[in-house]
Structures are given as structure tokens and as C-alpha cells.
Design an enzyme around this catalytic site. Sequence first.
Site, mmCIF file in Angstrom:
data_model
loop_
_atom_site.group_PDB
_atom_site.id
_atom_site.type_symbol
_atom_site.label_atom_id
_atom_site.label_comp_id
_atom_site.label_asym_id
_atom_site.label_seq_id
_atom_site.Cartn_x
_atom_site.Cartn_y
_atom_site.Cartn_z
ATOM 1 N N CYS A 234 -12.984 14.158 41.499
ATOM 2 C CA CYS A 234 -12.201 13.431 40.502
ATOM 3 C C CYS A 234 -10.732 13.830 40.695
ATOM 4 O O CYS A 234 -10.099 14.411 39.805
ATOM 5 C CB CYS A 234 -12.679 13.721 39.084
ATOM 6 S SG CYS A 234 -14.424 13.323 38.880
ATOM 7 N N ALA A 235 -10.233 13.537 41.859
ATOM 8 C CA ALA A 235 -9.011 14.179 42.356
ATOM 9 C C ALA A 235 -7.717 13.427 42.072
ATOM 10 O O ALA A 235 -6.642 14.015 42.072
ATOM 11 C CB ALA A 235 -9.132 14.365 43.856
ATOM 12 N N LYS A 240 -3.732 18.437 41.567
ATOM 13 C CA LYS A 240 -4.481 19.639 41.962
ATOM 14 C C LYS A 240 -4.757 19.625 43.466
ATOM 15 O O LYS A 240 -4.782 20.675 44.107
ATOM 16 C CB LYS A 240 -5.768 19.735 41.141
ATOM 17 C CG LYS A 240 -5.442 19.884 39.657
ATOM 18 C CD LYS A 240 -6.636 19.796 38.756
ATOM 19 C CE LYS A 240 -6.203 19.736 37.303
ATOM 20 N NZ LYS A 240 -5.502 18.485 36.930
ATOM 21 N N ASP A 281 -18.071 7.259 44.086
ATOM 22 C CA ASP A 281 -18.524 7.714 42.772
ATOM 23 C C ASP A 281 -19.252 9.043 42.989
ATOM 24 O O ASP A 281 -20.235 9.097 43.740
ATOM 25 C CB ASP A 281 -19.479 6.646 42.198
ATOM 26 C CG ASP A 281 -19.944 6.995 40.803
ATOM 27 O OD1 ASP A 281 -20.023 8.204 40.485
ATOM 28 O OD2 ASP A 281 -20.231 6.068 40.038
ATOM 29 N N CYS A 350 -8.722 17.815 30.262
ATOM 30 C CA CYS A 350 -7.497 17.842 29.444
ATOM 31 C C CYS A 350 -7.843 17.292 28.059
ATOM 32 O O CYS A 350 -7.219 16.368 27.566
ATOM 33 C CB CYS A 350 -6.383 17.028 30.096
ATOM 34 S SG CYS A 350 -6.823 15.316 30.437
HETATM 35 C C1 LIG Z 1 -8.611 13.675 34.815
HETATM 36 S S1 LIG Z 1 -8.420 12.513 36.088
HETATM 37 C C2 LIG Z 1 -8.162 13.548 37.466
HETATM 38 C C3 LIG Z 1 -6.782 14.112 37.630
HETATM 39 C C4 LIG Z 1 -6.616 14.839 38.961
HETATM 40 N N1 LIG Z 1 -7.591 15.872 39.142
HETATM 41 C C5 LIG Z 1 -5.235 15.414 39.148
HETATM 42 O O1 LIG Z 1 -5.063 16.630 39.071
HETATM 43 O O2 LIG Z 1 -4.294 14.646 39.421
HETATM 44 C C6 LIG Z 1 -10.062 11.983 36.333
HETATM 45 C C7 LIG Z 1 -10.323 11.171 37.591
HETATM 46 O O3 LIG Z 1 -11.732 10.988 37.696
HETATM 47 C C8 LIG Z 1 -11.967 9.781 38.375
HETATM 48 N N2 LIG Z 1 -13.392 9.446 38.131
HETATM 49 C C9 LIG Z 1 -13.959 8.986 37.002
HETATM 50 N N3 LIG Z 1 -15.290 8.863 37.144
HETATM 51 C C10 LIG Z 1 -15.566 9.269 38.418
HETATM 52 C C11 LIG Z 1 -16.766 9.370 39.176
HETATM 53 N N4 LIG Z 1 -17.955 9.036 38.646
HETATM 54 N N5 LIG Z 1 -16.678 9.800 40.442
HETATM 55 C C12 LIG Z 1 -15.481 10.142 40.990
HETATM 56 N N6 LIG Z 1 -14.328 10.069 40.310
HETATM 57 C C13 LIG Z 1 -14.366 9.645 39.045
HETATM 58 C C14 LIG Z 1 -10.947 8.838 37.794
HETATM 59 O O4 LIG Z 1 -10.685 7.770 38.681
HETATM 60 C C15 LIG Z 1 -9.740 9.763 37.623
HETATM 61 O O5 LIG Z 1 -8.885 9.648 38.720
#
Ligand SMILES: C[S@@+](CC[C@H](N)C(=O)[O-])C[C@H]1O[C@@H](n2cnc3c(N)ncnc32)[C@H](O)[C@@H]1O
Length: 416
Positions: A234-235, A240, A281, A350
Site C-alpha cells: 500500500c505504497a 515511505k 491488489d 493515519c
Molecule cells: C495510506 S495510503 C498509503 C500511503 C503511502 N504508504 C505513503 O507513504 O505515501 C493507502 C494506499 O493503499 C492502497 N490500497 C488500498 N487497498 C489496497 C489493496 N487491497 N492492495 C494494495 N493497495 C491498496 C491505496 O491505493 C493507497 O495508495
Amino acid sequence: MPSVEGLGARRAALQMLDAVLRRGQTLDAASSSVRNLAPSDHALAIAISGEALRRLPDLDALIDSATRQRLPHDSKARTVLRLALAQKTGLGTPDHAVVATALPLVDGGPRRLVHGVLGTLLRRGLPPMDAPMLPPDVEDRWRSEWGAAVVQSARRQISHRPPLDLTFADDGDAQAYAQAYEGDSLAPRHVRVPSAAVAELPGFGEGRWWVQDLAASLPARLIPADARNVLDLCAAPGGKTMQLASGGHLVTAVDSSGSRLGRLRQNLARTHLDAKLVEADALEWSADTQYDAVLLDAPCSATGTFRRHPEVLYRARPKVIADGAELQAQLVERAAAWVKPGGALVYSVCSLEPQEGEEVVRAFLSRSSEFRLEEPHDLSDFVVPSSDGWIRILPGVLEDRGGLDGFFIARLVRGG
Ligand SMILES: C[S@@+](CC[C@H](N)C(=O)[O-])C[C@H]1O[C@@H](n2cnc3c(N)ncnc32)[C@H](O)[C@@H]1O
């Protein structure tokens, strides 16, 4: 009819606030769907709707104090009044401009009523709103979870935009930057500067730093320095990932959103950093190897970011939080499977909701005897791990130096 100066920006603000409050959009999404506006008007529209969202319950109480008529919460008249009063109290717009740009927006609605309410309130003078109320359901929830002092601190902090935190690839560079531009460095590789247009800050084009709330930089600081291969789940948009890549780790960054991964790619290019990007995903993707460390910065209600995104407090209904908790439980289970024996799993959100933080980790630990919590020591002098061994950042931490986003972070280690 002659056009009123600044009306376009107010009309756009009306559209944005409506999209946030009635359709549950983020202010970012609502603002990007408004087109054909000069950049300065676009920025003004975002500022006006943001100011209204910072103090909505207080503005509503003022409106109700000036009329016996109960204006429905989703009525255009109330939305116009909220925007008009927000300009007065948050942006210092002169009375005549507030009135002249509000009345044309009510077209077909109760113009006289809006005129009357505005006139009454402007004559009376608006009270200071340095610690405006949060939405009542959020106040009740946070008061029972965290106590009255935390709610009071959140009220003070929602009233204004917080400073900007920059993370640098190199600590020497951060310290030099702090000295050169009178920034406040609160941790290695960190500099805090007053809120500003990001692209205009020195060093942006050279990619020396990226914007990242100091609290949001803590999870990656908990990845062991000697972890070679790191999975960043979830990058996107990659704050990060950039921390990890610049720290010398070999990073695989996974996110399900193609557009957000595109931003991550741009961020890496701007900062001259490298990571392997995977659009997938995480619930369906399968890693073909195990990693020395896994960072899961899970999607959540994001209520900890209310200082920058006040609308999160209106979107975080109980069902949104419960759905988030269910997804987080599944994600942490997947993430754990990809940690090598002896490796670390850092989980963060967060969110200021224990359902998405403490409860997710507690439930995971009760299911998995292989993992144990590892309390982070020496992270910084302002972050004290809780007695449970994780980190909970509440409104109030570092408030006298600009505050932090609300966060939950836990480091788990897999028995080896
Ligand atoms: C809190 S944000 C991440 C922020 C990131 N870690 C950063 O430091 O910039 C959550 C991320 O999870 C992704 N996301 C949501 N569901 C997901 C899934 N099932 N698999 C992978 N990524 C997912 C979203 O697209 C979003 O970019």
C-alpha cells in the site's frame, strides 16, 4: 447584469463543499473536478471551502442563532452562508465582498433570508473561532476513547493549516537546509517549514526532499537498518518508499491504484531514487519470496490527517471505520505471510480510531503465536511507546511546535 468580481471562485467553492458534504468526496477529488477556472480562483475556491470545513459546526450554530427558520443541513442557502462566513472568519474578506459574492449564488432560493442572516451576523461581529467544534459524533467518540484534553487539542489544531514537513534523502542536507531557511529539524532527515506552495520551496526541482508529515515518516524509521529486501505494501504515493529507498533498502512497492502508482513513479524520478513497482491488489497478489521486513501502511479512515484534510471527519462514519478495520485485518494477515523468520512487520494507519489500529494488532497477535510486539526505543524524544509496546500519536503531541498527524504504528517480529 454586470458580473460580480470573484463570483467564479465562490461558485466553485459551493460546488466543492457540496461534493464533499453531500456526495462524500475528498476535497482534492471535488476540486479536481472543477475546471475552466483561473489558477488563482481555483486556489481561492479550495481555500474557502477548506475554511468552511474547519469550522462547520460553529458556522452552523451562528447561522441558527440569526434566524428562526431551520435551514436543512444540505440546503443551498445554508451552504452559501457557511462559505460566506468562512471567508469572513478564516480569510478576512471584507463584508461588502462577502455579501456581494454570496447573494448571486442563492439564485432561485431564499435570497432575502440569506441577506438577512448575513447582515445580522456581520453587524453583530463574528466571534473568534480559534478552537472550533469538531463534528459532534467525532467529539463524542474521541472524548470517550482519548479524553477531553485530546478533543480540546484537536479543536485548536483544526482551526488552521499545519506547517509543512519535509523529509530529506540525506541528513546533512536536511541540517544545512534547516539552517539556510530557518527550518525546524525535529528528527534526522527532517525539516519543518511554514505552510507554503510546495513547488515554490527551494530544492523541490532538484528532488532533495519530499513532503511528508513527521508522524507519517515514523513507520519507515522502524524498519531495521540491516533489512536488505523490504516489501512496502500500500505504497503510493510513496513517502515511505522514498525513505526506504534512500536508506539503502531494496524496495518492492505494491499498490492497487494505477494512478497513485503513477504519482509514486514521478516522485521516485524527481528524487532520483529507485524501487520495483507492482500494481496489484495485495489481497490477490502473491509474493514469490519472503522479505527481511514488510511495511504495511494500510488504507484507513485517515482521521489523523484532519488538520490538512478536515473533511475526513465528515466521511469517517462508523460503517467506514468498521469496513476499514475488516480490510486491515485481511491485509495484515497477508503481509505477515511474506515476512522471513526473524524479520519485522511494521503496521501503520493515519487513523485516530482504535478499531483501525490497536484492535487490528491485538486481534492479529491473538491469532498468530509466531509474532510478538517489539517496542521501539530511541525513535525520538517526542514519541513515547505506549505501555502496550506500540506507538499512538494523538493530537497534542508537539502541539507547541506545530503538532503531528494522528497515527498508530506497531512493529512486530516473527520468531526465527
Ligand atoms: C495510506 S495510503 C498509503 C500511503 C503511502 N504508504 C505513503 O507513504 O505515501 C493507502 C494506499 O493503499 C492502497 N490500497 C488500498 N487497498 C489496497 C489493496 N487491497 N492492495 C494494495 N493497495 C491498496 C491505496 O491505493 C493507497 O495508495
